[in-house]
Design an enzyme around this catalytic site. Structure first.
Site, PDB file in Angstrom:
ATOM      1  N   GLY B 256      30.047 -11.768  12.258  1.00 16.48           N
ATOM      2  CA  GLY B 256      30.013 -13.157  11.815  1.00 16.48           C
ATOM      3  C   GLY B 256      29.548 -14.071  12.941  1.00 16.48           C
ATOM      4  N   GLY B 485      35.020  -6.874  12.893  1.00 15.27           N
ATOM      5  CA  GLY B 485      34.624  -6.057  14.033  1.00 15.27           C
ATOM      6  C   GLY B 485      35.547  -6.219  15.216  1.00 15.27           C
ATOM      7  N   ASN B 650      45.690  -4.458  21.741  1.00 12.42           N
ATOM      8  CA  ASN B 650      45.100  -3.120  21.705  1.00 12.42           C
ATOM      9  C   ASN B 650      44.008  -3.063  22.775  1.00 12.42           C
ATOM     10  OD1 ASN B 650      43.328  -0.919  21.161  1.00 12.42           O
ATOM     11  ND2 ASN B 650      44.196  -0.761  19.110  1.00 12.42           N
ATOM     12  N   PRO B 651      44.315  -2.438  23.910  1.00 15.25           N
ATOM     13  CA  PRO B 651      43.370  -2.459  25.033  1.00 15.25           C
ATOM     14  C   PRO B 651      42.016  -1.848  24.690  1.00 15.25           C
ATOM     15  CG  PRO B 651      45.489  -1.523  25.702  1.00 15.25           C
ATOM     16  CD  PRO B 651      45.559  -1.729  24.220  1.00 15.25           C
ATOM     17  N   GLY B 721      43.232 -14.672  23.671  1.00 18.55           N
ATOM     18  CA  GLY B 721      42.099 -14.298  22.821  1.00 18.55           C
ATOM     19  C   GLY B 721      40.990 -13.744  23.683  1.00 18.55           C
ATOM     20  N   GLU B 724      35.397 -14.362  22.623  1.00 19.50           N
ATOM     21  CA  GLU B 724      34.229 -15.132  23.031  1.00 19.50           C
ATOM     22  C   GLU B 724      34.035 -15.230  24.532  1.00 19.50           C
ATOM     23  OE1 GLU B 724      33.744 -18.552  19.954  1.00 19.50           O
ATOM     24  OE2 GLU B 724      35.815 -17.882  19.826  1.00 19.50           O
TER      25      GLU B 724
END
Ligand code: FES
Ligand code: FES
Lengths: 180, 758
Positions: B256, B485, B650-651, B721, B724
């Site tokens: 996306g 993803g 989740n590494p 997060g 990005e």
């Protein structure tokens, strides 16, 4: 101009009646036969999302006019693994996190299977990267893809080695008159 | 690596979570829950749907950027065998909402055949519906539009420059602190430089796709969306139906990057088409149709002025951006805002202006503002380091912001120093010669090393979730999260299992459908934090209800423990004072005669924390490039990044997100650019042959290290997060490495060989 196509897809015979000769192999697979695992990312031969094996060779199915593939044997992502067991390339893709969104993945996997069958990489990462560069991944899972293909190469070599050993042993025994 | 067994501080959770802890499932490097589906071709994307009776639609894209459509050969299209209907402004069914209205600040104007005007190339101007895709495509060609074209305004000379108060999504366009001019005047060293970044298009591998069907006044949509539940209200408003009449199914999104978060004109046309013909309609964008009506990263021209004292400390930081938008809407890439929070400076000024061109309206594209702005900032910092005769890393450390430069607030957490150290060590930065053109590889190519700092905010949106414990001890968690993803189906399920105190294989995680509780937006790198908080509190709420039943039940070994005196693990409740006394969820429910117990949870930012702390993920990226001295061919031979982003759920997946972002940095620095024909305003490279994105061979070595960081303020789970931030430090690192290799400062992106040849 209606025409009838005969394709063997994943070992299964298909008869496809087309009302006109325009559809690509990709669109026949997806929209007529209903095998939607193969993806369309560009329809121009520029992304590799539509990669399938056509008579054993990896091709961009969006560039193949279906009419020209009459009589051909096609393997798609759906036909790669039998009985729920994953192909070594598929398993390696999961273990090496070789995808994110997964949209390019059917094409990547089929391309990797084709690449390994071509037997030109020798497991060399640089050659694998080159050989996989017709398959774009916008999520950029490239490090995982390369690792997965190397991994699958090693596994398939090892399995091949074992098979060769087995064959040699069997032949040995046969020569010495022992039961196999 | 983040401490994975850190208990969640219960006081900051909306619902009591005293019974459950994050850490049994969350923190594990699990492989993807949807991995098997994705490698076998069984993950169903929108375009894979083929409901009975479905027709195909293809829309016609304008080939001029400004003017009017004067003729469409509807008869010719309709005469083509298989064509069922043609939609033009003349017969387009009415909409309940004006596509040019902006009922809320995040609404973008869309093009849905409201009139014959063309305002950018690629705008939909008609739509053909047919029995087959081939017939629809041919019908679209046969429409052969004629235009009354007006000159396209594609640059600063022809477009209107305008003042603005808002940049990006509602951010102030101007920030001032201290006296920038005085700071510059007092500086021992000054740098002034201008940087340009081009229009970039998301180009997710999955083109925008929709299958729309009406059942009476219910609208059923199979389409990829980064906000399934939220988008129902948006679509409903265009048709004057209640939001609950819209069902959006979006189990998998084929990428996306910001382009699949908003209503678009073509999507509305597909919905209208389905209504017009009374049959389901599938419409999938061609690749060239990804350049126009689905947003993009707007072009910028940025000017940086930096002043530094002799010891390298900034005296002033001035960052202005001219951001290109469309002629009819206002989204401006908030590039200068990327300088708000990175480096300490007594005087700062960040300002934006807009430029109107005849392009589609830009929007959010992976790290909007931060990607473009940090590219310029990190290059300018490198130039300033050079002016001060300092190592680029030492220069950044001299300007390390201990508190947020914009607000003066403490950071909720900031392990950037540790990121610098970890990445520099792994890369082998020490001993780097200060001057450029000092290093060569075995083949005589110039070698350069550069670095950049990475930063991305940690927003939270609002989400809700529902968690149920069943009589057999299994759990269900429901939320309309988006798997695009980043690994939502895996990471959120890990949080969900911990929230319910069960093993992951006992959990049924349901997601990707708008009828489920609102999972918020998969955007702004805030999805895991927001949806994860909702999920965890929902699970904790269900466990709390179960505990209430157990401690009040004389037959339970937990009887008499206070409600907070029990804790959940592995599908059992244990007494805290005597963990050997425990009971399974199934036993508790069966004795109570209940088939299930359900909890609810919300995820949102704690307003008090938001007021008192500045919240960002941080990172550092180091790049090595080689440049052929004769041909100037560029290779990014190594990238090493280190990132601190709070708790890592989740590494394995986080690392993939980060390396993926870093590779976007390679694309930004070296490949991605939309080239418009100045006469027609049409993108001349609207395909993958012309619009280059990195391929596998471009990426020999990329590594992302996770730096441990505990954050007690950002949210109760401590999650920031990672979606990005990877792109932000990387672009500058590559550009700076190119200078170090060649001695040429590159200020226009993407960097081209001819720039290095001089
Ligand atoms: S869809 Fe065939 S190469 Fe892109
Ligand atoms: S996994 Fe998303 S495009 Fe490759």
């Amino acid at each position: 101009m209606p025409l009838t196509l005969h394709l063997t897809v994943n070992g299964e015979a298909h008869r496809v009646d087309l009302t006109d000769p325009r559809p690509t192999l990709l669109d026949v697979l997806r929209e007529r036969i209903g095998l939607t695992g193969t993806k369309k990312g560009c329809d121009r031969g520029q992304c590799g999302a539509c990669t399938v094996l056509l008579d054993g060779q990896r091709v961009n199915s969006c560039l193949v006019l279906a009419a020209s593939a009459d009589g051909a044997e096609v393997t798609t992502i759906e036909g790669l693994s039998a009985d729920g067991a994953l192909h070594p390339v598929q398993a390696a893709f999961i273990e090496n996190d070789a995808f994110q969104c997964g949209f390019c993945t059917p094409g990547q996997v089929m391309s990797a299977v084709g690449l390994l069958a071509e037997g030109e990489t020798g497991g060399d990462p640089e050659r694998i990267r080159e050989g996989m560069s017709g398959n774009l991944c916008r999520c950029a899972a490239y490090p995982g893809i390369t690792a997965a293909v190397m991994d699958a190469f090693a596994r398939m070599e090892a399995a091949e080695g074992e098979r060769a050993d087995d064959r040699a042993r069997t032949e040995d025994r046969a020569r010495q008159g022992e039961p196999a | 690596m983040t401490d994975m067994i850190e208990p969640v501080s219960p006081d900051t959770l909306a619902n009591g979570s005293a019974h459950v802890r994050l850490g049994s499932n969350a923190g594990q490097p699990l492989t993807r829950a949807d991995g098997r589906l994705k490698v076998t071709g069984r993950a169903t994307f929108a375009a894979d749907n083929r409901p009975d009776g479905m027709l195909y639609a293809v829309y016609v894209s304008a080939t001029i950027a400004r003017g009017r459509v004067t003729h469409l050969d509807v008869d010719a299209a309709k005469a083509h065998p298989g064509v069922v209907e043609v939609m033009t402004p003349a017969n387009r069914p009415p909409l309940a909402r004006d596509p040019d209205a902006k009922p809320h600040p995040f609404a973008l104007k869309v093009d849905a055949l409201q009139n014959d005007r063309v305002r950018y190339a690629g705008q939909p101007i008609a739509l053909v519906i047919a029995e087959t895709l081939e017939a629809a495509a041919e019908g679209a060609v046969l429409l052969a539009p004629a235009y009354a074209a007006e000159p396209a305004r594609m640059d600063e000379a022809t477009g209107e420059i305008f003042a603005t108060e808002i940049a990006g999504f509602g951010n102030p366009a101007l920030f001032e602190k201290g006296d920038v001019e005085a700071g510059l005047a007092a500086a021992a060293r000054r740098v002034e430089a201008r940087y340009t970044t081009p229009a970039q298009y998301h180009n997710a591998m999955e083109p925008h796709a929709i299958v729309a069907a009406w059942e009476g006044d219910r609208l059923i949509l199979d389409m990829p969306t980064q906000a399934p539940a939220l988008s129902t209200a948006e679509f409903a408003s265009f048709f004057g139906i209640p939001p609950q009449n819209v069902l959006v199914r979006s189990p998998f999104i084929g990428g996306g990057f910001g382009s699949k978060a908003f209503a678009t004109g073509p999507y509305l046309l597909a919905m209208l088409a389905a209504r017009m013909v009374g049959r389901p309609v599938k419409m999938v964008h061609r690749r060239d149709q990804q350049f126009g009506p689905v947003g993009h990263r707007g072009a910028t021209r940025q000017t940086l002025r930096l002043g530094a004292a002799a010891d390298g400390r900034l005296t002033a930081l001035d960052h202005t951006a001219l951001s290109t938008t469309s002629s009819f809407d206002d989204f401006l890439e908030p590039a200068a805002n990327a300088s708000h929070n990175m480096y300490a400076s007594p005087a700062m000024r960040m300002a934006h202006q807009g430029l109107r061109n005849d392009v589609g309206t830009p929007g959010a594209m992976r790290a909007p503002g931060e990607a473009t702005g940090s590219a310029a900032l990190e290059c300018a910092m490198d130039e300033a380091a050079e002016a001060c005769g300092m190592d680029p890393l030492a220069f950044r450390l001299a300007n390390y912001a201990e508190t947020d430069p914009q607000t003066g607030r403490p950071f909720s957490s900031k392990a950037l120093r540790e990121c610098y150290t970890a990445a520099a060590e792994r890369f082998g930065w020490s001993g780097r010669p200060l001057a450029p053109r000092q290093m060569r590889d075995d083949e005589g190519r110039l070698v350069g090393w550069g670095m950049g700092s990475a930063l991305f905010p940690c927003p939270m949106f609002e989400a809700e979730a529902r968690a149920t414990i069943h009589a057999d001890g299994t759990g269900t968690v429901e939320i309309s999260a988006s798997e695009m993803g980043q690994g939502a189906l895996t990471a959120l399920a890990q949080i969900a299992a911990d929230g319910l105190g069960i093993d992951g294989d006992r959990l049924d995680f349901r997601s990707g459908d708008s009828s489920l509780p609102n999972g918020g937006i998969a955007g702004g790198s805030g999805h895991t934090a927001t949806a994860g908080s909702a999920i965890f509190t929902a699970g904790a709420d269900a466990v709390r209800r179960l505990a209430e039943i157990a401690v009040a039940d004389e037959a339970s070994p937990l009887f008499g423990a206070s409600n907070s005196g029990v804790e959940a693990r592995g599908g059992r409740l244990h007494r805290v004072d005597d963990p050997s006394r425990s009971e399974t969820y199934a036993a508790i429910l069966s004795r109570a005669g209940l088939s299930s117990v359900t909890g609810e949870g919300k995820g949102a930012r704690d307003p008090a924390a938001a007021e008192s702390r500045a919240m960002f993920s941080h990172g550092a990226v180091f790049a090595e490039v080689t440049v052929d001295p004769d041909l100037a061919q560029i290779r990014v031979t190594r990238l090493v990044g280190a990132f601190a982003a709070g708790r890592i759920v989740n590494p394995r997946l986080a690392t993939s997100q980060l390396t993926g972002g870093m590779i976007w940095g390679i694309g930004f620095a070296l490949h991605e650019e939309t080239v418009y024909d100045p006469r027609t305003g049409r993108p001349m490279n609207a395909d993958f042959a012309g619009y280059h994105v990195p391929v596998n061979a471009d990426v020999p070595s990329v590594e992302a290290l996770l730096v441990e960081e505990t954050d007690r303020h950002v949210n109760a789970l401590g999650i920031k997060g990672v979606g990005e931030i990877g792109i932000t430090g990387t672009v500058g690192a590559i550009a700076n490495a190119l200078w170090h290799a060649t001695g040429v400062r590159v200020r226009d992106f993407p960097v081209k060989m001819e720039t290095l040849l001089g």
